[in-house]
Design a protein around this motif. Structure first.
Motif, PDB file in Angstrom:
ATOM      1  N   LEU A  27       0.869  -1.284  -0.154  1.00  0.00           N
ATOM      2  CA  LEU A  27      -0.092  -0.041   0.035  1.00  0.00           C
ATOM      3  C   LEU A  27       0.752   1.184  -0.266  1.00  0.00           C
ATOM      4  O   LEU A  27       0.368   2.402  -0.534  1.00  0.00           O
ATOM      5  CB  LEU A  27      -0.971   0.177   1.166  1.00  0.00           C
ATOM      6  CG  LEU A  27      -2.097  -1.029   1.007  1.00  0.00           C
ATOM      7  CD1 LEU A  27      -2.649  -1.157   2.353  1.00  0.00           C
ATOM      8  CD2 LEU A  27      -3.021  -0.837  -0.024  1.00  0.00           C
ATOM      9  N   GLU A  28       2.026   1.075   0.478  1.00  0.00           N
ATOM     10  CA  GLU A  28       2.772   2.177   0.624  1.00  0.00           C
ATOM     11  C   GLU A  28       3.989   2.425  -0.454  1.00  0.00           C
ATOM     12  O   GLU A  28       4.272   3.525  -1.111  1.00  0.00           O
ATOM     13  CB  GLU A  28       3.904   2.336   2.271  1.00  0.00           C
ATOM     14  CG  GLU A  28       2.774   2.909   3.033  1.00  0.00           C
ATOM     15  CD  GLU A  28       3.426   3.103   4.277  1.00  0.00           C
ATOM     16  OE1 GLU A  28       4.823   3.066   4.287  1.00  0.00           O
ATOM     17  OE2 GLU A  28       2.981   2.928   5.625  1.00  0.00           O
ATOM     18  N   ASN A  29       4.324   1.267  -1.007  1.00  0.00           N
ATOM     19  CA  ASN A  29       5.651   1.285  -1.816  1.00  0.00           C
ATOM     20  C   ASN A  29       5.459   0.447  -3.064  1.00  0.00           C
ATOM     21  O   ASN A  29       6.192   0.528  -4.158  1.00  0.00           O
ATOM     22  CB  ASN A  29       6.766   0.414  -1.241  1.00  0.00           C
ATOM     23  CG  ASN A  29       6.948   0.883   0.139  1.00  0.00           C
ATOM     24  OD1 ASN A  29       7.070   2.130   0.373  1.00  0.00           O
ATOM     25  ND2 ASN A  29       7.330   0.061   1.037  1.00  0.00           N
ATOM     26  N   GLY A  30       4.141  -0.028  -3.380  1.00  0.00           N
ATOM     27  CA  GLY A  30       3.974  -0.506  -4.495  1.00  0.00           C
ATOM     28  C   GLY A  30       4.177  -2.056  -4.656  1.00  0.00           C
ATOM     29  O   GLY A  30       4.483  -2.680  -3.532  1.00  0.00           O
ATOM     30  N   THR A  31       4.385  -2.657  -5.736  1.00  0.00           N
ATOM     31  CA  THR A  31       4.820  -4.062  -5.997  1.00  0.00           C
ATOM     32  C   THR A  31       5.877  -4.360  -6.892  1.00  0.00           C
ATOM     33  O   THR A  31       6.167  -3.148  -7.587  1.00  0.00           O
ATOM     34  CB  THR A  31       3.511  -4.804  -6.674  1.00  0.00           C
ATOM     35  OG1 THR A  31       3.369  -4.344  -8.033  1.00  0.00           O
ATOM     36  CG2 THR A  31       2.351  -4.693  -5.819  1.00  0.00           C
ATOM     37  N   THR A  54       3.821  -4.058 -14.411  1.00  0.00           N
ATOM     38  CA  THR A  54       3.604  -2.982 -13.187  1.00  0.00           C
ATOM     39  C   THR A  54       2.058  -3.032 -12.697  1.00  0.00           C
ATOM     40  O   THR A  54       1.307  -2.820 -13.576  1.00  0.00           O
ATOM     41  CB  THR A  54       3.906  -1.541 -13.784  1.00  0.00           C
ATOM     42  OG1 THR A  54       5.262  -1.683 -14.522  1.00  0.00           O
ATOM     43  CG2 THR A  54       3.853  -0.720 -13.046  1.00  0.00           C
ATOM     44  N   ILE A  55       1.922  -3.035 -11.414  1.00  0.00           N
ATOM     45  CA  ILE A  55       0.874  -3.013 -10.618  1.00  0.00           C
ATOM     46  C   ILE A  55       1.267  -1.894  -9.702  1.00  0.00           C
ATOM     47  O   ILE A  55       2.074  -1.994  -8.617  1.00  0.00           O
ATOM     48  CB  ILE A  55       0.680  -4.437  -9.795  1.00  0.00           C
ATOM     49  CG1 ILE A  55       0.370  -5.433 -10.938  1.00  0.00           C
ATOM     50  CG2 ILE A  55      -0.595  -3.998  -9.060  1.00  0.00           C
ATOM     51  CD1 ILE A  55       0.008  -6.846 -10.506  1.00  0.00           C
ATOM     52  N   SER A  56       0.404  -0.722  -9.647  1.00  0.00           N
ATOM     53  CA  SER A  56       0.476   0.452  -8.876  1.00  0.00           C
ATOM     54  C   SER A  56       0.267   0.279  -7.576  1.00  0.00           C
ATOM     55  O   SER A  56      -0.942  -0.628  -7.226  1.00  0.00           O
ATOM     56  CB  SER A  56      -0.099   1.437  -9.539  1.00  0.00           C
ATOM     57  OG  SER A  56      -1.396   1.406  -9.340  1.00  0.00           O
ATOM     58  N   LYS A  57       0.594   1.025  -6.590  1.00  0.00           N
ATOM     59  CA  LYS A  57      -0.068   0.922  -5.224  1.00  0.00           C
ATOM     60  C   LYS A  57      -1.514   1.502  -5.051  1.00  0.00           C
ATOM     61  O   LYS A  57      -2.123   0.869  -4.221  1.00  0.00           O
ATOM     62  CB  LYS A  57       0.864   1.887  -4.158  1.00  0.00           C
ATOM     63  CG  LYS A  57       0.842   3.143  -4.226  1.00  0.00           C
ATOM     64  CD  LYS A  57       1.742   3.951  -3.536  1.00  0.00           C
ATOM     65  CE  LYS A  57       1.780   5.292  -3.594  1.00  0.00           C
ATOM     66  NZ  LYS A  57       2.926   6.130  -3.042  1.00  0.00           N
ATOM     67  N   GLU A  58      -1.918   2.385  -6.080  1.00  0.00           N
ATOM     68  CA  GLU A  58      -3.342   2.714  -6.043  1.00  0.00           C
ATOM     69  C   GLU A  58      -4.167   1.434  -6.611  1.00  0.00           C
ATOM     70  O   GLU A  58      -5.307   1.552  -6.009  1.00  0.00           O
ATOM     71  CB  GLU A  58      -3.351   4.087  -7.171  1.00  0.00           C
ATOM     72  CG  GLU A  58      -2.669   5.198  -6.676  1.00  0.00           C
ATOM     73  CD  GLU A  58      -1.121   5.106  -7.038  1.00  0.00           C
ATOM     74  OE1 GLU A  58      -0.497   6.150  -6.191  1.00  0.00           O
ATOM     75  OE2 GLU A  58      -0.716   4.187  -7.626  1.00  0.00           O
ATOM     76  N   ASP A  59      -3.678   0.676  -7.534  1.00  0.00           N
ATOM     77  CA  ASP A  59      -4.455  -0.722  -7.556  1.00  0.00           C
ATOM     78  C   ASP A  59      -4.614  -1.561  -6.519  1.00  0.00           C
ATOM     79  O   ASP A  59      -5.587  -2.128  -6.362  1.00  0.00           O
ATOM     80  CB  ASP A  59      -3.951  -1.336  -8.937  1.00  0.00           C
ATOM     81  CG  ASP A  59      -3.967  -0.498 -10.398  1.00  0.00           C
ATOM     82  OD1 ASP A  59      -4.696   0.580 -10.445  1.00  0.00           O
ATOM     83  OD2 ASP A  59      -3.363  -1.053 -11.360  1.00  0.00           O
ATOM     84  N   VAL A  60      -3.587  -1.694  -5.697  1.00  0.00           N
ATOM     85  CA  VAL A  60      -3.519  -2.446  -4.835  1.00  0.00           C
ATOM     86  C   VAL A  60      -4.467  -1.954  -3.572  1.00  0.00           C
ATOM     87  O   VAL A  60      -5.499  -2.495  -3.389  1.00  0.00           O
ATOM     88  CB  VAL A  60      -2.159  -2.701  -4.096  1.00  0.00           C
ATOM     89  CG1 VAL A  60      -2.239  -3.456  -2.727  1.00  0.00           C
ATOM     90  CG2 VAL A  60      -1.297  -3.508  -5.131  1.00  0.00           C
ATOM     91  N   ALA A  61      -4.585  -0.607  -3.446  1.00  0.00           N
ATOM     92  CA  ALA A  61      -5.430  -0.066  -2.483  1.00  0.00           C
ATOM     93  C   ALA A  61      -6.887  -0.343  -3.257  1.00  0.00           C
ATOM     94  O   ALA A  61      -7.935  -0.477  -2.240  1.00  0.00           O
ATOM     95  CB  ALA A  61      -5.102   1.460  -2.286  1.00  0.00           C
ATOM     96  N   ALA A  62      -7.365  -0.129  -4.241  1.00  0.00           N
ATOM     97  CA  ALA A  62      -8.547  -0.099  -4.770  1.00  0.00           C
ATOM     98  C   ALA A  62      -9.034  -1.774  -4.693  1.00  0.00           C
ATOM     99  O   ALA A  62     -10.232  -1.958  -4.345  1.00  0.00           O
ATOM    100  CB  ALA A  62      -8.567   0.155  -6.184  1.00  0.00           C
ATOM    101  N   GLY A  63      -8.216  -2.553  -4.887  1.00  0.00           N
ATOM    102  CA  GLY A  63      -8.543  -4.002  -4.641  1.00  0.00           C
ATOM    103  C   GLY A  63      -9.635  -4.719  -5.267  1.00  0.00           C
ATOM    104  O   GLY A  63     -10.088  -5.839  -4.881  1.00  0.00           O
ATOM    105  N   VAL A  64      -9.984  -3.890  -6.709  1.00  0.00           N
ATOM    106  CA  VAL A  64     -10.846  -4.716  -7.206  1.00  0.00           C
ATOM    107  C   VAL A  64     -10.273  -5.480  -8.546  1.00  0.00           C
ATOM    108  O   VAL A  64      -9.064  -4.927  -8.831  1.00  0.00           O
ATOM    109  CB  VAL A  64     -11.765  -3.708  -8.078  1.00  0.00           C
ATOM    110  CG1 VAL A  64     -12.728  -2.927  -6.692  1.00  0.00           C
ATOM    111  CG2 VAL A  64     -10.946  -2.655  -8.804  1.00  0.00           C
ATOM    112  N   GLU A  65     -10.759  -6.567  -8.961  1.00  0.00           N
ATOM    113  CA  GLU A  65     -10.230  -7.221 -10.043  1.00  0.00           C
ATOM    114  C   GLU A  65      -9.657  -6.500 -11.046  1.00  0.00           C
ATOM    115  O   GLU A  65     -10.446  -5.496 -11.665  1.00  0.00           O
ATOM    116  CB  GLU A  65     -11.192  -8.265 -10.480  1.00  0.00           C
ATOM    117  CG  GLU A  65     -10.652  -9.367 -11.395  1.00  0.00           C
ATOM    118  CD  GLU A  65     -11.553 -10.568 -11.939  1.00  0.00           C
ATOM    119  OE1 GLU A  65     -11.991 -10.654 -13.021  1.00  0.00           O
ATOM    120  OE2 GLU A  65     -11.720 -11.134 -11.096  1.00  0.00           O
ATOM    121  N   LYS A  66      -8.653  -6.511 -11.929  1.00  0.00           N
ATOM    122  CA  LYS A  66      -8.028  -6.031 -13.070  1.00  0.00           C
ATOM    123  C   LYS A  66      -7.403  -6.551 -13.864  1.00  0.00           C
ATOM    124  O   LYS A  66      -6.500  -7.664 -13.226  1.00  0.00           O
ATOM    125  CB  LYS A  66      -7.401  -4.621 -12.462  1.00  0.00           C
ATOM    126  CG  LYS A  66      -6.732  -3.707 -13.536  1.00  0.00           C
ATOM    127  CD  LYS A  66      -6.278  -2.542 -12.997  1.00  0.00           C
ATOM    128  CE  LYS A  66      -5.932  -1.410 -14.333  1.00  0.00           C
ATOM    129  NZ  LYS A  66      -5.333  -0.341 -13.647  1.00  0.00           N
TER     130      LYS A  66
END
Length: 128
Positions: free
Chosen positions: A48-52, A67-79
């Protein structure tokens, strides 16, 4: 002054001077750096802080990147993501909501890309 006295006094001066210089040189405070790094490196993995970080296994003599952004991790919806274009083709990989929950807990996940040009790629996503 004779040679023996000179050597004795010089030796005594050196033996007393070295510890004195060392003590004076270490008189600074250990409370902190006078110029702290404004962007210290992360101390622990945290999606959530550093991304993946993603590792795409080589297959058919090549690899791709993801590349998966920390924003995508925070949203938590299938992508669904497109892997990078390499060797004239693109693969896709879907990260599910459950996998995003695993990443939010700072654990890694695995997935397999779609097939293109007769092969797939294994993908490992971990927290940075």
């Amino acid at each position: 002054m004779d040679r023996k006295t000179f050597i004795q006094k010089t030796t005594a001066g050196i033996l007393l001077g070295i510890p004195a210089i060392s003590i004076l040189g270490c008189s600074g405070s250990d409370d902190g750096d006078s110029n702290p790094n404004p962007n210290p490196p992360p101390t622990a993995v945290n999606c959530l802080e550093n991304g993946t970080l993603s590792s795409v296994a080589s297959s058919a003599g090549h690899s791709h990147s993801l590349t998966i952004s920390k924003e995508d991790v925070a949203a938590g919806v299938e992508k669904t993501y497109d892997l990078s274009l390499v060797s004239g083709h693109v693969h896709q990989v879907t990260i599910s909501a459950a996998q995003f929950s695993t990443l939010k807990a700072n654990n890694s996940v695995s997935a397999t890309s779609t097939s293109d040009s007769g092969h797939t790629h294994s993908i490992s996503v971990s927290c940075a």
